[in-house]
Design a protein around this motif. Structure first.
Motif, PDB file in Angstrom:
ATOM      1  N   ASP B  12       8.217   2.218  -3.597  1.00  0.00           N
ATOM      2  CA  ASP B  12       8.493   2.194  -2.434  1.00  0.00           C
ATOM      3  C   ASP B  12      10.385   1.559  -2.503  1.00  0.00           C
ATOM      4  O   ASP B  12      10.972   0.105  -2.802  1.00  0.00           O
ATOM      5  N   VAL B  14      12.037   1.098  -0.251  1.00  0.00           N
ATOM      6  CA  VAL B  14      12.828  -0.159   1.044  1.00  0.00           C
ATOM      7  C   VAL B  14      12.301  -1.771   0.203  1.00  0.00           C
ATOM      8  O   VAL B  14      13.758  -2.746   0.722  1.00  0.00           O
ATOM      9  N   GLU B  15      11.833  -1.627  -0.279  1.00  0.00           N
ATOM     10  CA  GLU B  15      11.259  -2.737  -0.545  1.00  0.00           C
ATOM     11  C   GLU B  15      12.634  -2.991  -2.133  1.00  0.00           C
ATOM     12  O   GLU B  15      12.603  -1.530  -2.828  1.00  0.00           O
ATOM     13  N   GLU B  16      12.269  -4.986  -2.639  1.00  0.00           N
ATOM     14  CA  GLU B  16      13.193  -3.877  -4.236  1.00  0.00           C
ATOM     15  C   GLU B  16      12.883  -3.265  -5.241  1.00  0.00           C
ATOM     16  O   GLU B  16      11.322  -3.651  -5.116  1.00  0.00           O
ATOM     17  N   PHE B  27       8.339  -3.561  -6.517  1.00  0.00           N
ATOM     18  CA  PHE B  27       7.735  -4.493  -5.542  1.00  0.00           C
ATOM     19  C   PHE B  27       6.356  -3.928  -5.113  1.00  0.00           C
ATOM     20  O   PHE B  27       5.642  -5.167  -4.883  1.00  0.00           O
ATOM     21  N   ALA B  28       6.508  -2.956  -4.805  1.00  0.00           N
ATOM     22  CA  ALA B  28       5.521  -2.426  -4.391  1.00  0.00           C
ATOM     23  C   ALA B  28       5.658  -1.142  -4.454  1.00  0.00           C
ATOM     24  O   ALA B  28       6.599  -0.064  -4.944  1.00  0.00           O
ATOM     25  N   TYR B  29       3.825   0.241  -3.817  1.00  0.00           N
ATOM     26  CA  TYR B  29       3.904   1.193  -4.276  1.00  0.00           C
ATOM     27  C   TYR B  29       3.915   1.428  -2.963  1.00  0.00           C
ATOM     28  O   TYR B  29       3.055   1.122  -1.964  1.00  0.00           O
ATOM     29  N   ILE B  30       4.233   3.458  -2.398  1.00  0.00           N
ATOM     30  CA  ILE B  30       4.338   3.916  -1.637  1.00  0.00           C
ATOM     31  C   ILE B  30       3.228   5.158  -1.601  1.00  0.00           C
ATOM     32  O   ILE B  30       4.019   5.874  -2.793  1.00  0.00           O
ATOM     33  N   LEU B 184       3.103  14.876  10.595  1.00  0.00           N
ATOM     34  CA  LEU B 184       2.332  13.763  10.251  1.00  0.00           C
ATOM     35  C   LEU B 184       2.069  13.447  10.946  1.00  0.00           C
ATOM     36  O   LEU B 184       2.659  12.638  11.749  1.00  0.00           O
ATOM     37  N   PHE B 186       0.089  10.607  13.730  1.00  0.00           N
ATOM     38  CA  PHE B 186      -0.145   8.870  13.212  1.00  0.00           C
ATOM     39  C   PHE B 186      -1.628   8.061  13.337  1.00  0.00           C
ATOM     40  O   PHE B 186      -2.823   9.037  13.700  1.00  0.00           O
ATOM     41  N   VAL B 187      -1.985   7.558  12.292  1.00  0.00           N
ATOM     42  CA  VAL B 187      -3.503   6.667  12.383  1.00  0.00           C
ATOM     43  C   VAL B 187      -3.251   4.942  13.242  1.00  0.00           C
ATOM     44  O   VAL B 187      -2.424   5.095  11.827  1.00  0.00           O
ATOM     45  N   PRO B 188      -3.859   4.925  14.399  1.00  0.00           N
ATOM     46  CA  PRO B 188      -2.983   3.235  14.677  1.00  0.00           C
ATOM     47  C   PRO B 188      -3.946   2.747  13.694  1.00  0.00           C
ATOM     48  O   PRO B 188      -4.609   2.689  12.728  1.00  0.00           O
ATOM     49  N   LEU B 189      -3.119   1.512  13.403  1.00  0.00           N
ATOM     50  CA  LEU B 189      -3.786   0.900  12.408  1.00  0.00           C
ATOM     51  C   LEU B 189      -4.924  -0.166  12.610  1.00  0.00           C
ATOM     52  O   LEU B 189      -5.609  -0.393  11.312  1.00  0.00           O
ATOM     53  N   ALA B 190      -5.170  -0.279  14.188  1.00  0.00           N
ATOM     54  CA  ALA B 190      -6.279  -1.077  13.365  1.00  0.00           C
ATOM     55  C   ALA B 190      -7.839   0.227  13.354  1.00  0.00           C
ATOM     56  O   ALA B 190      -8.346  -0.527  12.455  1.00  0.00           O
ATOM     57  N   ARG B 193      -8.094   0.091   9.288  1.00  0.00           N
ATOM     58  CA  ARG B 193      -8.538  -1.335   8.920  1.00  0.00           C
ATOM     59  C   ARG B 193      -9.603  -0.921   8.985  1.00  0.00           C
ATOM     60  O   ARG B 193     -10.135  -1.540   8.342  1.00  0.00           O
TER      61      ARG B 193
END
Ligand code: SF4
Ligand code: SF4
Lengths: 394, 251
Positions: B12, B14-16, B27-30, B184, B186-190, B193
């Protein structure tokens, strides 16, 4: 994971409405039409709040969703404020319809991106959470973080204030005022996530709840006595929505904080020769009834001539940035030639003012853009109330 | 139609990320964005023609956990099965990966295998073509839409120079997707999860042999260009700009 049928849609909608305070009141709609008549998008939308309620009653929500009317709302609260039956339109009828669009998977693209970025990074800009406190390096005094120790004031700059190039100037101005006043203040820094009001008003309730939980956790790291924020939506959410999740600290809009410290500030003020007008931001004015604090502060600055616009206080026109509106700009543009922000800066310019003072961080990009669109750039300048105050005490 | 989409994670940006000689430490994968378009197109085709969508998440030991959210996202969007496929060697040896994948796909009878056209960490865009060689199936890339027509698909693809072309491809086939027909979803977060909680992600492993031909010498970041903001009145800025142009010799 799309909603299969009309009835399933209605069921989901009703379930959400039942969870919203006074949601059931939609049953008391008189079909009087006050809401549509009050709405900045009333003329262009196929479904005003009145017709939305009709669509729910007639079980034709799919027609409503298809029209896109649920996205022609910038949560200005005029309809809810005037509704004789006090139906939660801005907080309920509209976001619950938006939630259905989100579940269908097809909200306006720009907004979808902002929501997805917020879910992943805690801000809509797709910026690293580690950069949230970068603005601190741009001031020449120390700013502490709540994680490092207790403070009197917890200062919340929110996403625009932390990342947006122009809005950061407001954040820094407010920090400098705290510093000059000797206020013991701290920020959450990298622990701060989007406060989430736009997500709630956009119907992304799950994301809102997750953000609330994370922010409350960050706020528990050390004691503080109250919050001051420059973001009118963060102010509203922290004050009226967060308590539902167990948060209970006093929350001040920065104009209230400035008014509270006015006697000290008065001693520091030097003369400013400006003609100033003030825009009542929806979530400061109409939504939370703060009309006098900002006016008192502006009027107290020596040399300033204060003039009012045509529509003020509870009748002020929305800047179009709230409730996800900043991300709906291109969507809304398809429906109307001139956006509310453009109409509003013309109104401000008509007063003969040199400065349009605002009190919500979203007003700044909305109005500065509108000045460019209307060719009024140069004639009138947009400043947040704390920027004006800082100029007077420099 | 029995469809499979291949999904990878990438660092990712956006992250370092930390670059240390012969290693890149994210730092993270996406999820690789192009692959997300392959998944989206797969779901669109399933909705249009029926059938099923399997999504295969390719990971190594480092990014193993971070594929779970993208896989759950694919399920939330309408995929039927999510399979996490762990490659034994952290490797950019795409040839060996493709060989092993081809072997894995052998008895799966997919009508269509969709891949993204490139990953931001490799830029080679070769997985699709290499799979095509090892599986002896037709491949075409840069696809932007797919229509099924008895036993074949008619695809629209981007050619160079802003040209578009339509091609007919016999099934089974492999397609490289540049972007899905629609944005793409959209999928609401709820919802995400919820799916994550009850998602059954199948797991499998692929043994990748060592490959000696190419070795990493070092990784490094390009020198950052110096950015100077010219401030002032328009006339002043114009003067400064002309000075700057003169200095670098373009005026
Ligand atoms: S103002 Fe209130 S009561 Fe009147 S039509 Fe609108 S929602 Fe119904
Ligand atoms: S909140 Fe404002 S913009 Fe939204 S429907 Fe009501 S009046 Fe219109």
């Amino acid at each position: 994971m799309e909603l299969e049928s009309e009835s399933e849609m209605l069921e989901t909608y009703m379930e959400r409405l039942s969870e919203i305070q006074d949601g059931e009141k939609y049953k008391q709609c008189l079909q009087c039409g006050t809401c549509g008549g009050s709405c900045p998008y009333g003329i262009v939308t196929k479904f005003t709040p009145r017709k939305m309620i009709l669509a729910v009653r007639a079980n034709i929500i799919d027609e409503l969703l298809e029209s896109g009317a649920q996205w022609l709302c910038t949560s200005c609260y005029s309809c809810s404020f005037r509704c004789p039956s006090q139906i939660p339109l801005t907080d309920g009828i509209i976001p619950a319809a938006r939630e259905l669009s989100l579940l269908e998977g097809n909200p306006p693209e720009e907004l979808a991106r902002a929501l997805m970025n917020t879910a992943r990074y805690g801000n809509p800009f797709k910026e690293s959470p580690k950069k949230r406190d970068r603005w601190v390096k741009e001031v020449d005094f120390e700013i502490k973080t709540l994680a490092d120790g207790p403070a009197d004031v917890l200062f919340i700059p929110e996403c625009f204030g932390a990342y947006h190039r122009r809005c950061k100037e407001v954040t820094k101005a407010m920090a400098e005022i705290f510093n000059r006043l000797g206020t013991d203040f701290a920020i959450l820094g990298r622990d701060e996530k989007c406060i989430g009001d736009s997500n709630r008003l956009s119907g992304e309730f799950g994301l809102f709840e997750e953000l609330v939980e994370k922010n409350i956790k960050a706020m528990e790291k050390n004691p503080f006595s109250r919050i001051v924020t420059i973001d009118a939506h963060a102010f509203h959410s922290l004050r009226s929505e967060y308590p539902r999740f167990g948060f209970s600290k006093p929350v001040l809009h920065h104009s209230e904080f400035l008014a509270e410290n006015l006697e000290t500030l008065k001693e520091m003020f030097s003369e400013l020769e400006y003609i100033v007008t003030y825009h009542d931001s929806c979530y400061v004015g109409r939504r939370n009834g703060i009309y006098d604090a900002p006016r008192d502060v502006i009027r107290a600055i020596p040399g300033v001539e204060f003039v009012e616009m045509k529509r003020i206080k509870e009748n002020a026109l929305c800047c179009g940035g709230g409730g996800g509106g900043v991300w709906l700009d291109s969507f809304i543009k398809e429906f109307m030639k001139e956006r509310p922000a453009e109409e509003r800066v013309r109104e401000a310019a008509n007063t003969g003012a040199d400065i349009l003072v605002t009190s919500c961080i979203l007003d700044i990009p909305m109005f500065e853009d509108a000045l460019k669109m209307t060719g009024l750039e140069g004639q009138i300048v947009v400043k947040d109330i704390c920027e004006l105050v800082l100029e007077a005490i420099r | 139609m029995k469809i499979c989409a291949i999904l990878r994670t990438v660092p990712d940006l956006v992250e370092e990320i930390e670059v240390i000689d012969d290693e890149i430490e994210p730092f993270a994968y996406i999820a690789n964005e192009r692959d997300e378009h392959a998944v989206e197109e797969a779901v669109i085709l399933k909705e249009r023609y029926g059938g099923s969508v399997d999504v295969i998440g390719i990971v190594d030991e480092d990014s193993e956990e971070e594929i779970e959210e993208p896989l759950a996202m694919a399920l939330a969007k309408g995929a039927d099965r999510a399979i996490k496929l762990t490659m034994s060697n952290k490797s950019y040896r795409r040839i060996e990966q493709a060989k092993a994948l081809a072997e894995y796909f052998k008895d799966k009878d997919y009508d269509l295998i969709l891949t993204g056209i490139q990953g931001i960490d490799a830029f080679t865009g070769m997985l699709g073509p290499m799979l095509s060689v090892y599986m002896e199936l037709p491949f075409t890339g840069y696809v932007t839409s797919v229509e099924a027509e008895d036993g074949t698909v008619k695809v629209q693809k981007e050619l160079g120079g802003g040209l578009l072309g339509e091609f007919r491809v016999k099934l089974p086939a492999i397609l490289g997707i540049v972007s899905a027909e629609k944005p793409l979803r959209f999928v609401p977060l709820a919802k995400l999860r919820q799916v994550m909680k009850k998602a059954e992600i199948e797991e499998d492993e692929l043994e990748i042999p060592e490959f000696e031909g190419v070795q990493v010498v070092k990784y490094y970041e390009p020198e950052k260009p110096e950015i100077v903001l010219l401030e002032g009145e328009p006339e002043e800025v114009a003067d400064k700009l002309i000075e700057a142009f003169k200095e670098i010799g373009v005026l």
